[in-house]
Design an enzyme around this catalytic site. Sequence first.
Site, PDB file in Angstrom:
ATOM      1  N   ARG A  72       0.802  -1.162  -0.059  1.00  0.00           N
ATOM      2  CA  ARG A  72      -0.043   0.085   0.013  1.00  0.00           C
ATOM      3  C   ARG A  72       0.871   1.321   0.050  1.00  0.00           C
ATOM      4  O   ARG A  72       1.837   1.293   0.417  1.00  0.00           O
ATOM      5  CB  ARG A  72      -0.762   0.042   1.177  1.00  0.00           C
ATOM      6  CG  ARG A  72      -1.942  -1.143   1.308  1.00  0.00           C
ATOM      7  CD  ARG A  72      -2.788  -0.807   2.372  1.00  0.00           C
ATOM      8  NE  ARG A  72      -2.198  -1.444   3.739  1.00  0.00           N
ATOM      9  CZ  ARG A  72      -1.698  -0.303   4.440  1.00  0.00           C
ATOM     10  NH1 ARG A  72      -1.672   0.945   4.265  1.00  0.00           N
ATOM     11  NH2 ARG A  72      -0.997  -0.930   5.519  1.00  0.00           N
ATOM     12  N   TYR A 214      -1.467  -3.375  -6.970  1.00  0.00           N
ATOM     13  CA  TYR A 214      -1.250  -4.050  -5.867  1.00  0.00           C
ATOM     14  C   TYR A 214      -2.112  -4.196  -4.508  1.00  0.00           C
ATOM     15  O   TYR A 214      -2.647  -2.907  -4.239  1.00  0.00           O
ATOM     16  CB  TYR A 214       0.248  -3.913  -5.330  1.00  0.00           C
ATOM     17  CG  TYR A 214       0.944  -5.068  -4.412  1.00  0.00           C
ATOM     18  CD1 TYR A 214       1.572  -5.789  -4.986  1.00  0.00           C
ATOM     19  CD2 TYR A 214       0.729  -5.259  -3.109  1.00  0.00           C
ATOM     20  CE1 TYR A 214       2.240  -7.002  -4.402  1.00  0.00           C
ATOM     21  CE2 TYR A 214       1.199  -6.072  -2.330  1.00  0.00           C
ATOM     22  CZ  TYR A 214       2.207  -7.113  -2.926  1.00  0.00           C
ATOM     23  OH  TYR A 214       2.473  -8.062  -2.184  1.00  0.00           O
ATOM     24  N   LYS A 223      -9.547  -2.788   1.680  1.00  0.00           N
ATOM     25  CA  LYS A 223      -9.252  -1.443   2.799  1.00  0.00           C
ATOM     26  C   LYS A 223     -10.131  -0.282   2.184  1.00  0.00           C
ATOM     27  O   LYS A 223     -10.361   0.566   3.032  1.00  0.00           O
ATOM     28  CB  LYS A 223      -7.634  -1.204   2.456  1.00  0.00           C
ATOM     29  CG  LYS A 223      -6.842  -2.267   2.951  1.00  0.00           C
ATOM     30  CD  LYS A 223      -6.757  -2.726   4.230  1.00  0.00           C
ATOM     31  CE  LYS A 223      -5.902  -3.747   4.532  1.00  0.00           C
ATOM     32  NZ  LYS A 223      -6.239  -4.067   5.990  1.00  0.00           N
ATOM     33  N   HIS A 243     -10.583  -2.460  11.588  1.00  0.00           N
ATOM     34  CA  HIS A 243      -9.336  -3.412  11.070  1.00  0.00           C
ATOM     35  C   HIS A 243      -9.150  -4.497  12.020  1.00  0.00           C
ATOM     36  O   HIS A 243      -8.231  -4.424  12.833  1.00  0.00           O
ATOM     37  CB  HIS A 243      -8.097  -2.500  10.969  1.00  0.00           C
ATOM     38  CG  HIS A 243      -6.926  -3.088  10.425  1.00  0.00           C
ATOM     39  ND1 HIS A 243      -5.771  -2.699  10.290  1.00  0.00           N
ATOM     40  CD2 HIS A 243      -6.933  -4.082   9.539  1.00  0.00           C
ATOM     41  CE1 HIS A 243      -4.966  -3.202   9.585  1.00  0.00           C
ATOM     42  NE2 HIS A 243      -5.732  -4.135   8.880  1.00  0.00           N
ATOM     43  N   SER A 265      -1.286  -3.305  10.282  1.00  0.00           N
ATOM     44  CA  SER A 265      -0.541  -4.283   9.528  1.00  0.00           C
ATOM     45  C   SER A 265       0.558  -5.315   9.647  1.00  0.00           C
ATOM     46  O   SER A 265       1.712  -4.690  10.191  1.00  0.00           O
ATOM     47  CB  SER A 265      -0.471  -3.280   8.288  1.00  0.00           C
ATOM     48  OG  SER A 265      -1.574  -2.710   7.928  1.00  0.00           O
ATOM     49  N   CYS A 267       1.370  -7.452  11.947  1.00  0.00           N
ATOM     50  CA  CYS A 267       1.480  -7.797  13.379  1.00  0.00           C
ATOM     51  C   CYS A 267       0.889  -9.046  13.705  1.00  0.00           C
ATOM     52  O   CYS A 267       0.627  -9.516  14.995  1.00  0.00           O
ATOM     53  CB  CYS A 267       0.865  -6.718  14.180  1.00  0.00           C
ATOM     54  SG  CYS A 267       1.746  -5.132  14.241  1.00  0.00           S
ATOM     55  N   THR A 270      -3.437 -12.488  10.985  1.00  0.00           N
ATOM     56  CA  THR A 270      -3.742 -13.815  10.424  1.00  0.00           C
ATOM     57  C   THR A 270      -3.324 -15.118  11.401  1.00  0.00           C
ATOM     58  O   THR A 270      -4.123 -15.947  11.587  1.00  0.00           O
ATOM     59  CB  THR A 270      -3.047 -14.097   9.120  1.00  0.00           C
ATOM     60  OG1 THR A 270      -3.460 -13.037   8.375  1.00  0.00           O
ATOM     61  CG2 THR A 270      -3.585 -15.322   8.337  1.00  0.00           C
ATOM     62  N   ASP A 290      -8.959  -9.847   9.018  1.00  0.00           N
ATOM     63  CA  ASP A 290      -8.432  -8.622   8.903  1.00  0.00           C
ATOM     64  C   ASP A 290      -9.478  -7.484   9.031  1.00  0.00           C
ATOM     65  O   ASP A 290      -9.203  -6.313   9.435  1.00  0.00           O
ATOM     66  CB  ASP A 290      -7.941  -8.394   7.354  1.00  0.00           C
ATOM     67  CG  ASP A 290      -7.072  -7.311   6.959  1.00  0.00           C
ATOM     68  OD1 ASP A 290      -6.346  -6.857   7.928  1.00  0.00           O
ATOM     69  OD2 ASP A 290      -7.337  -6.468   5.980  1.00  0.00           O
ATOM     70  N   ARG A 386       2.548 -11.628  -0.645  1.00  0.00           N
ATOM     71  CA  ARG A 386       1.455 -12.072  -0.069  1.00  0.00           C
ATOM     72  C   ARG A 386       0.907 -13.326  -0.644  1.00  0.00           C
ATOM     73  O   ARG A 386       1.255 -13.965  -1.704  1.00  0.00           O
ATOM     74  CB  ARG A 386       0.431 -10.995  -0.520  1.00  0.00           C
ATOM     75  CG  ARG A 386       0.699  -9.849   0.212  1.00  0.00           C
ATOM     76  CD  ARG A 386       0.148  -9.820   1.676  1.00  0.00           C
ATOM     77  NE  ARG A 386       0.496  -8.473   2.380  1.00  0.00           N
ATOM     78  CZ  ARG A 386      -0.362  -7.944   3.261  1.00  0.00           C
ATOM     79  NH1 ARG A 386      -1.499  -8.313   3.677  1.00  0.00           N
ATOM     80  NH2 ARG A 386       0.048  -6.588   3.696  1.00  0.00           N
ATOM     81  N   ARG A 417       3.180  -4.072  18.046  1.00  0.00           N
ATOM     82  CA  ARG A 417       4.646  -4.555  18.176  1.00  0.00           C
ATOM     83  C   ARG A 417       5.211  -3.503  19.066  1.00  0.00           C
ATOM     84  O   ARG A 417       5.614  -2.546  18.840  1.00  0.00           O
ATOM     85  CB  ARG A 417       5.458  -4.688  16.834  1.00  0.00           C
ATOM     86  CG  ARG A 417       5.032  -5.689  15.997  1.00  0.00           C
ATOM     87  CD  ARG A 417       5.963  -5.604  14.710  1.00  0.00           C
ATOM     88  NE  ARG A 417       5.400  -6.705  13.881  1.00  0.00           N
ATOM     89  CZ  ARG A 417       5.805  -7.884  13.647  1.00  0.00           C
ATOM     90  NH1 ARG A 417       6.852  -8.032  14.051  1.00  0.00           N
ATOM     91  NH2 ARG A 417       5.219  -8.710  12.614  1.00  0.00           N
ATOM     92  N   ASN A 516      -0.307 -17.821  22.576  1.00  0.00           N
ATOM     93  CA  ASN A 516      -1.107 -16.721  23.009  1.00  0.00           C
ATOM     94  C   ASN A 516      -2.449 -17.152  23.496  1.00  0.00           C
ATOM     95  O   ASN A 516      -3.118 -16.496  23.955  1.00  0.00           O
ATOM     96  CB  ASN A 516      -1.193 -15.766  21.480  1.00  0.00           C
ATOM     97  CG  ASN A 516      -0.049 -15.138  21.482  1.00  0.00           C
ATOM     98  OD1 ASN A 516       0.856 -14.752  22.238  1.00  0.00           O
ATOM     99  ND2 ASN A 516       0.218 -14.604  20.077  1.00  0.00           N
TER     100      ASN A 516
HETATM  101  C1  OXD Z   1      -2.860  -4.518   5.585  1.00  0.00           C
HETATM  102  C2  OXD Z   1      -3.471  -5.632   4.891  1.00  0.00           C
HETATM  103  O1  OXD Z   1      -1.969  -3.793   5.011  1.00  0.00           O
HETATM  104  O2  OXD Z   1      -4.181  -6.369   5.620  1.00  0.00           O
HETATM  105  O3  OXD Z   1      -3.188  -4.106   6.786  1.00  0.00           O
HETATM  106  O4  OXD Z   1      -2.892  -6.022   3.676  1.00  0.00           O
HETATM  107 MN    MN Z   2      -5.061  -5.229   7.338  1.00  0.00          MN
END
Ligand code: OXD
Ligand code: MN
Length: 605
Positions: A72, A214, A223, A243, A265, A267, A270, A290, A386, A417, A516
């Site tokens: 992005r 992209y 997004k 988010h 993003s 972190c 997923t 996400d 990705r 983080r 976690n």
């Molecule tokens: C991000 C994504 O950048 O999920 O947050 O791709």
């Molecule tokens: Mn994201």
Amino acid sequence: MSIQSKHAKLNAWVKEIAEMTQPEKVVLCNGSQAEYDEMIKICVDGGLAIPLNEKKRPGSVLFSSDPSDVARVENRTYIASKTKEAAGPTNNWIDPVELKNTLKGLYRGCMKGRTMYVIPFSMGPVGSNIAKIGIEITDSEYVVANMHIMTRVGDKVMDVLGSDGEYIECLHSVGKPLAKGETDGGKWPCAPIEQKYISHFPETRQIWSYGSGYGGNALLGKKCLALRIASAVAHDEGWLAEHMLILKITSPAGVVKNVAAAFPSACGKTNLAMLIPTIPGWKVETIGDDIAWMKYGEDGRLYAINPEAGFFGVAPGTSDDSNPSAMRSIEKNTIFTNVGLTEDKDIWWEGIGYDAPGKLIDWKGNEWVQDKGNKEQAPAAHPNARFTAPAKQCPVIAPEWEDPKGVAIDAILFGGRRPSTIPLVHQAKSWNHGVFMGSIVGSEITAAALDLKAGTIRRDPFAMLPFCGYNMGDYFKHWIEVGKKSTEDKLPKIFFVNWFRKTAEGKWLWPGYGDNSRVLKWVFQQCEGTGDFVETPIGKMPTVEAIDRPEGVSAEDMKELLSVDKAGWLKELADVRDNHYPKFGDKLPKELMDFLNSVEKALQA
Ligand code: OXD
Ligand code: MN
């Protein structure tokens, strides 16, 4: 040139865009497998995609993008509301009339030599009253194929749209017209960085994206629609577009809680969404990784849906150790972008859990042989490489992931983080205290955005900094207003977690990943009212014994993870007071300033 749908307004819009962009032809996408296969074939034939080994990775392909188009682009992302104030201090603003004029100049003739695809898509289960329909016009087959995976596309959406249904206009072009007889020649098409515009017009609910092919710049449902435009819609309609991942956790006694979690993003959303607990008897299932849209049900509880249908996950670091369920999800029917290619046409990336098998082709198309002695070696996969995979392929997808009602959310986590200061977990005393916590989220920058310096910490309130479609001060206020519509007993409990604490020597203090689940267990218990905790100046915290200690974490480490670093927190709050909150001026809700003062005072006592 247009399409002949039942929807006159759509036909007229398509005609207008085709006249401006001048494609060779216009195709209305139907969402079929044959259409997906055709998109991939065009890309393979054009040298833009490489089919992977059918035995090892059936139905999968690899794309490599242009080095200027790998993530992005936040400094080319715009919120073009009528006033600068409506976009607020955290967004790039351009006057909408001026931006549309600039873009019209770029769009004129930009699809020459290409096909213009019209993609009807639904964010959320088709026909659900929470779902929103978008129409993306694009000149990229890569985008069509990715949209097939990430959203629900095609005829079924047109049926719901009928002759006069509402949709969000999403216009996209890679910004690389072709001269007569010219082809891409195997080169990823995009425009130079200074011509990339990821533009949002929240007041008219439009998205105009130009110059990038992209990810979030080009797959406009994600997004752009589901966060930036949806956040503005949610503000007006009284709900939340966030988010956040959504996971379902089941205790050994069979009790279910649903957790939504916001992290900046890259972190590990997923990974957390697909976590395999290391504590016996507990189960985690995925609802989304996400984005969460949350609305009140009649019972006064917040219900969340995942508006997406696939995962657009960061590949590097994904392995059988960090995320076995993601590894299963990408075994077939997956689009890989910017990862390494092995000699037997499979994929490889840094952190995949095994050494590179032989000679690879790296994401830039060069031969690459792993040299473990060379710390400076450029990676085979781009750090923001990705995978795009259908959510239904995830072995731990929850049965209710497509339930149009959504799932009732019991807990919300914020995190980032943070190598120091922020403890493993602490809990807000109230909804508004949780809003305060969300408003001060900070995180080390990762590779998910091209134009930021990785490694430094930036404030990323609610992990929405790059995704909030309006003034972030009004967004804070909106969260407070949403809280007022219910009562504390029904509202989700709010927590702040940090898996990324390090020792002074730079060693991780917490193993993360499946472990976690030990923190999720305490979160679960707090929701049930059975957890052990102490009150501290920053909120409720587990007693050291309340979290099952993972192997390899000493009692000392555990104490450090679960203590309040008073000096660190005072510095943190001073930074919020001096550098973060002043940005919002008089849009900053008083409630948040009150929490800043009271937490600081409690720390000083
Ligand atoms: C991000 C994504 O950048 O999920 O947050 O791709
Ligand atoms: Mn994201």
